[in-house]
Design a protein around this motif. Structure first.
Motif, PDB file in Angstrom:
ATOM      1  N   UNK A  35       0.819  -1.210   0.000  1.00 34.80           N
ATOM      2  CA  UNK A  35       0.000   0.000   0.000  1.00 34.80           C
ATOM      3  C   UNK A  35       0.852   1.259   0.000  1.00 34.80           C
ATOM      4  N   UNK A  36       2.045   1.179   0.583  1.00 30.35           N
ATOM      5  CA  UNK A  36       2.916   2.352   0.692  1.00 30.35           C
ATOM      6  C   UNK A  36       3.911   2.466  -0.454  1.00 30.35           C
ATOM      7  N   UNK A  37       3.862   1.540  -1.406  1.00 33.47           N
ATOM      8  CA  UNK A  37       4.881   1.520  -2.464  1.00 33.47           C
ATOM      9  C   UNK A  37       4.421   2.251  -3.720  1.00 33.47           C
ATOM     10  N   UNK A  38       3.714   1.563  -4.615  1.00 30.90           N
ATOM     11  CA  UNK A  38       3.391   2.126  -5.923  1.00 30.90           C
ATOM     12  C   UNK A  38       2.462   3.329  -5.828  1.00 30.90           C
ATOM     13  N   UNK A  39       1.427   3.260  -4.992  1.00 27.98           N
ATOM     14  CA  UNK A  39       0.457   4.345  -4.889  1.00 27.98           C
ATOM     15  C   UNK A  39       1.069   5.680  -4.491  1.00 27.98           C
ATOM     16  N   UNK A  40       1.785   5.763  -3.365  1.00 29.70           N
ATOM     17  CA  UNK A  40       2.410   7.035  -2.990  1.00 29.70           C
ATOM     18  C   UNK A  40       3.415   7.552  -4.017  1.00 29.70           C
ATOM     19  N   UNK A  59       5.734   0.935 -11.767  1.00 24.33           N
ATOM     20  CA  UNK A  59       5.986  -0.379 -12.378  1.00 24.33           C
ATOM     21  C   UNK A  59       7.122  -1.105 -11.661  1.00 24.33           C
ATOM     22  N   UNK A  60       8.195  -0.370 -11.335  1.00 24.59           N
ATOM     23  CA  UNK A  60       9.297  -0.990 -10.599  1.00 24.59           C
ATOM     24  C   UNK A  60       8.856  -1.497  -9.246  1.00 24.59           C
ATOM     25  N   UNK A  61       8.023  -0.698  -8.552  1.00 24.93           N
ATOM     26  CA  UNK A  61       7.527  -1.135  -7.236  1.00 24.93           C
ATOM     27  C   UNK A  61       6.586  -2.322  -7.378  1.00 24.93           C
ATOM     28  N   UNK A  62       5.760  -2.335  -8.436  1.00 25.49           N
ATOM     29  CA  UNK A  62       4.821  -3.440  -8.626  1.00 25.49           C
ATOM     30  C   UNK A  62       5.553  -4.756  -8.877  1.00 25.49           C
ATOM     31  N   UNK A  63       6.521  -4.729  -9.784  1.00 23.28           N
ATOM     32  CA  UNK A  63       7.257  -5.961 -10.082  1.00 23.28           C
ATOM     33  C   UNK A  63       8.059  -6.438  -8.880  1.00 23.28           C
ATOM     34  N   UNK A  64       8.604  -5.507  -8.100  1.00 28.02           N
ATOM     35  CA  UNK A  64       9.292  -5.903  -6.871  1.00 28.02           C
ATOM     36  C   UNK A  64       8.311  -6.479  -5.869  1.00 28.02           C
ATOM     37  N   UNK A  65       7.078  -5.935  -5.834  1.00 24.15           N
ATOM     38  CA  UNK A  65       6.071  -6.457  -4.913  1.00 24.15           C
ATOM     39  C   UNK A  65       5.679  -7.886  -5.219  1.00 24.15           C
ATOM     40  N   UNK A  66       5.702  -8.264  -6.506  1.00 27.52           N
ATOM     41  CA  UNK A  66       5.393  -9.655  -6.860  1.00 27.52           C
ATOM     42  C   UNK A  66       6.437 -10.602  -6.267  1.00 27.52           C
ATOM     43  N   UNK A  67       7.682 -10.146  -6.145  1.00 31.33           N
ATOM     44  CA  UNK A  67       8.757 -10.971  -5.564  1.00 31.33           C
ATOM     45  C   UNK A  67       8.890 -10.812  -4.058  1.00 31.33           C
ATOM     46  N   UNK A  68       8.050  -9.969  -3.442  1.00 34.58           N
ATOM     47  CA  UNK A  68       8.161  -9.703  -2.003  1.00 34.58           C
ATOM     48  C   UNK A  68       7.463 -10.814  -1.228  1.00 34.58           C
ATOM     49  N   UNK A 157      12.760   3.483 -12.487  1.00 35.91           N
ATOM     50  CA  UNK A 157      12.358   2.094 -12.267  1.00 35.91           C
ATOM     51  C   UNK A 157      13.070   1.531 -11.034  1.00 35.91           C
ATOM     52  N   UNK A 158      14.383   1.770 -10.955  1.00 30.79           N
ATOM     53  CA  UNK A 158      15.142   1.337  -9.783  1.00 30.79           C
ATOM     54  C   UNK A 158      14.695   2.060  -8.523  1.00 30.79           C
ATOM     55  N   UNK A 159      14.320   3.325  -8.659  1.00 36.90           N
ATOM     56  CA  UNK A 159      13.849   4.067  -7.494  1.00 36.90           C
ATOM     57  C   UNK A 159      12.576   3.443  -6.932  1.00 36.90           C
TER      58      UNK A 159
END
Length: 676
Positions: A35-40, A59-68, A157-159
């Motif tokens: 909730x605190x990643x891609x949206x903010x 997009x970077x946060x979303x793809x990282x979230x899939x691996x979280x 993306x890395x950010x």
């Protein structure tokens, strides 16, 4: 009364797998991070008037979230960071290739990327995630109309991925600050190590029953998870904090306990209920940081029980050195009368004797506790971190599994990119990006992936169309992105649910980025990608099919023979033996997972791996028997006829089953065994 028949029991395997859902508690900490990643990030970009950069960061946060996934913070840095770096590289390559080349050379470049990424994906889960993000980001970079140059896209993306990693490292697990643990940064490691002790207790409780095999497999999974949790950039040869040193010692102390429990399970003689009480108390001590109290010692009637007793003593000493005072053992023994029934007296006397030996060793004596010495060697050799050497890495990606994986991914990715560009669709990059997820065999059987992807996309696209018509823009869409980010950790339990959530999130990002609504085209692109992957997945390929399964099974066979050879050699290096045992069971678990996925394919594909499940089952029995031999050799210095005959029988069976499965009959024969 007849027992009810489950739905999965009457369905074909390929359909039953599509309906299967993972179970477990809701990972609330991951939900908060999502909730605190891609949206903010997207909201900040919208407020700054840089929506396109916000889309890339989200997009970077979303793809990282899939691996979280659940685990330790140190392991998350590697699990999330490596794929993010690969995704940034793919974004740069895709952006510049899309700007500089036409359709044909661009398709060839993407096909070459697919070949490399597919071969690398055969190495393991992190490599697979890196290959996925490399190709998805390359397709987005080549086709998504963004004003920023490639290097700037990669940076943001890395950010986005880095922001999620920061949240993973900084946010405490709910309840961690109020627990008895001293440092919430190590809560993932504590949970993983305590689960090992619980799994040992469960196995001891199941000895002699029908669940012993499943409990041994659960112990392997717990040890694998703890091994991964203790690996990562924060783990150094010399631990940097008392909490880290304590956890490493507690994990090392679990290895001889696991070995003894496995040997007892092999013998098959039921044990008293209190046998598992000691490991259970140790598990509670790991979780809370509190003393575990007196550890009941088992009756030392057979070799396995004697090994278990010695391992419990060593564990008590390891926990003491981590900060628990040894006085509780003596006090508990006095309170319990130091009788043999509760076992506390035996633990205390043994601890006292060992303490005298350690004192003598510190004065120059040369007879330290062998279990202590082996545990120290285990830590010094870095057995918690499982890494591949450069040669092993190249051998994996160029082996049968890497070649087959690379060929399929390259063909699907290249064909989908070519078809998408020929259709001249504004969102043509969706087709190859969708194909990447569909062609990944580590995500499940092919038909199961296709069915779930199609169903999830249709549901997600219809849901987004309704939301887009009702919610204000862009604020409503930013809120949808935040909600979807929070749902991803829960949705990953089923591929269709994950697809639906990701579809809504991606469509929201597309609209926020200034592109027109694309719900219905998204459905068409996905169905076309499903058709391409189904066709390519069933095409004949050079070499033998089932390469990934065969490669995993070969690695498991080599590891089992290495472990057997070390045990029969008479070498007195317990640290090396425990490392080989861990590798044998771990590679077996990986082979089992690959075989289970392959068995749920359509019959035209499943037939290529027929017989491999029998080979894996025999290898498991061989490694279990080797463990029992190791424990017996420690106790008596020689093997019984039961041990040698069982080993010879299993080795003969292994040769025959490998030949039937088309793997060849290589391996140690009974003649070599008797010579050893």
């Amino acid at each position: 009364m007849p027992r009810p028949v489950s739905v999965s029991a009457v369905l074909p395997p390929w359909l039953a797998h599509a309906l299967r859902t993972q179970r477990g508690p809701v990972p609330w900490n991951a939900v908060v991070r999502g909730a605190l990643a891609a949206g903010p990030l997207l909201l900040a970009a919208v407020l700054a008037g840089r929506e396109s950069l916000g889309v890339v960061a989200a997009l970077g946060a979303m793809l990282a979230g899939i691996n979280d996934r659940p685990g330790s913070r140190r392991a998350a840095v590697h699990r999330l960071g490596v794929p993010a770096l690969a995704g940034a590289a793919g974004l740069v390559v895709g952006t510049y290739a899309g700007q500089q080349f036409g359709a044909v050379p661009l398709t060839l470049i993407l096909t070459g990327l697919g070949l490399v990424a597919g071969a690398v994906s055969a190495v393991g889960p992190v490599a697979s995630g890196a290959g996925t993000q490399l190709l998805v980001a390359a397709a987005i970079g080549a086709g998504m109309p963004l004003p920023e140059p490639g290097w700037q896209r990669a940076l943001f993306f890395l950010a986005g991925a880095g922001w999620l990693i920061v949240l993973r490292l900084a946010l405490p697990t709910p309840g961690a600050l109020t627990s008895g643990a001293s440092d919430f940064r190590f809560d993932g490691e504590r949970v993983a190590v305590s689960a090992v002790y619980d799994a040992i207790a469960d196995l001891l409780g199941a000895v002699g029953g029908g669940d012993a095999g499943a409990r041994r497999a659960a112990l392997t999974a717990a040890l694998d998870h703890a091994q991964d949790a203790l690996a990562g950039p924060r783990l150094r040869r010399y631990a940097s904090s008392a909490a880290e040193r304590r956890l490493r010692a507690q994990y090392a102390a679990a290895l001889p306990l696991a070995e003894a429990a496995t040997a007892l399970a092999w013998s098959g003689d039921a044990l008293p209920a209190r046998t598992g009480e000691g490991p259970r108390r140790l598990a509670l001590s790991v979780r809370t940081g509190e003393p575990c109290g007196p550890l009941p010692a088992p009756a030392r009637s057979v070799a396995g029980l004697r090994a278990l007793d010695d391992a419990l003593l060593h564990a008590a000493e390891a926990f003491d050195r981590g900060g628990i005072k040894t006085g509780w053992n003596t006090k508990a023994a006095k309170e319990n009368g130091a009788d043999k029934e509760n076992g506390a007296g035996r633990v205390t006397e043994a601890a006292k004797e060992t303490g005298d030996k350690e004192a003598a060793a510190s004065s120059g004596a040369s007879h330290p506790n062998p279990l202590n010495h082996a545990a120290q060697q285990t830590q010094q050799k870095g057995l918690h971190a499982r890494t591949l050497s450069g040669k092993a890495f190249l051998r994996t990606i160029t082996g049968s599994g890497g070649r087959e994986y690379g060929f399929r991914v390259a063909l699907c990715f290249g064909a989908s990119a070519a078809v998408a560009q020929a259709l001249h669709h504004v969102h043509w990059y969706w087709l190859p990006a969708t194909a990447v997820f569909l062609v990944k065999p580590d995500l499940g059987p092919l038909v199961s992936r296709v069915l779930n992807r199609a169903a999830g996309t249709v549901f997600g696209a219809v849901l987004f169309a309704a939301l887009a018509a009702l919610l204000p823009q862009p604020g409503g869409l930013v809120a949808v992105v935040a909600v979807c980010g929070a749902l991803i950790p829960v949705a990953t339990r089923h591929f269709a649910a994950q697809t639906a959530v990701v579809t809504v999130l991606v469509l929201s990002l597309v609209m926020v980025g200034g592109e027109p609504p694309a719900s219905w085209s998204r459905i068409g692109e996905t169905l076309l990608a499903c058709a391409i992957v189904l066709i390519v997945g069933h095409l004949p390929a050079p070499g033998q099919r089932g390469g990934n399964v065969r490669a995993r099974l070969e690695a498991a066979t080599d590891a089992a023979h290495a472990y057997l050879g070390q045990v029969l050699s008479g070498a007195d290096d317990r640290a090396a033996r425990w490392a080989l045992r861990r590798e044998a069971y771990r590679t077996l678990a990986e082979a089992r997972a690959a075989i289970d996925r392959a068995s749920a394919e359509l019959p035209t594909l499943a037939r290529h791996t027929e017989g491999t499940d029998e080979v894996a089952a025999t290898l498991e029995r061989l490694v279990d028997t080797t463990t029992a031999c190791a424990v017996h050799l420690d106790d008596t210095g020689r093997l019984t006829p039961r041990h040698t005959e069982r080993l010879a029988t299993l080795l003969d069976e292994l040769v025959e089953q490998r030949e039937r499965a088309g793997l060849g009959g290589e391996g140690k024969g009974p003649g070599e065994l008797r010579t050893a």
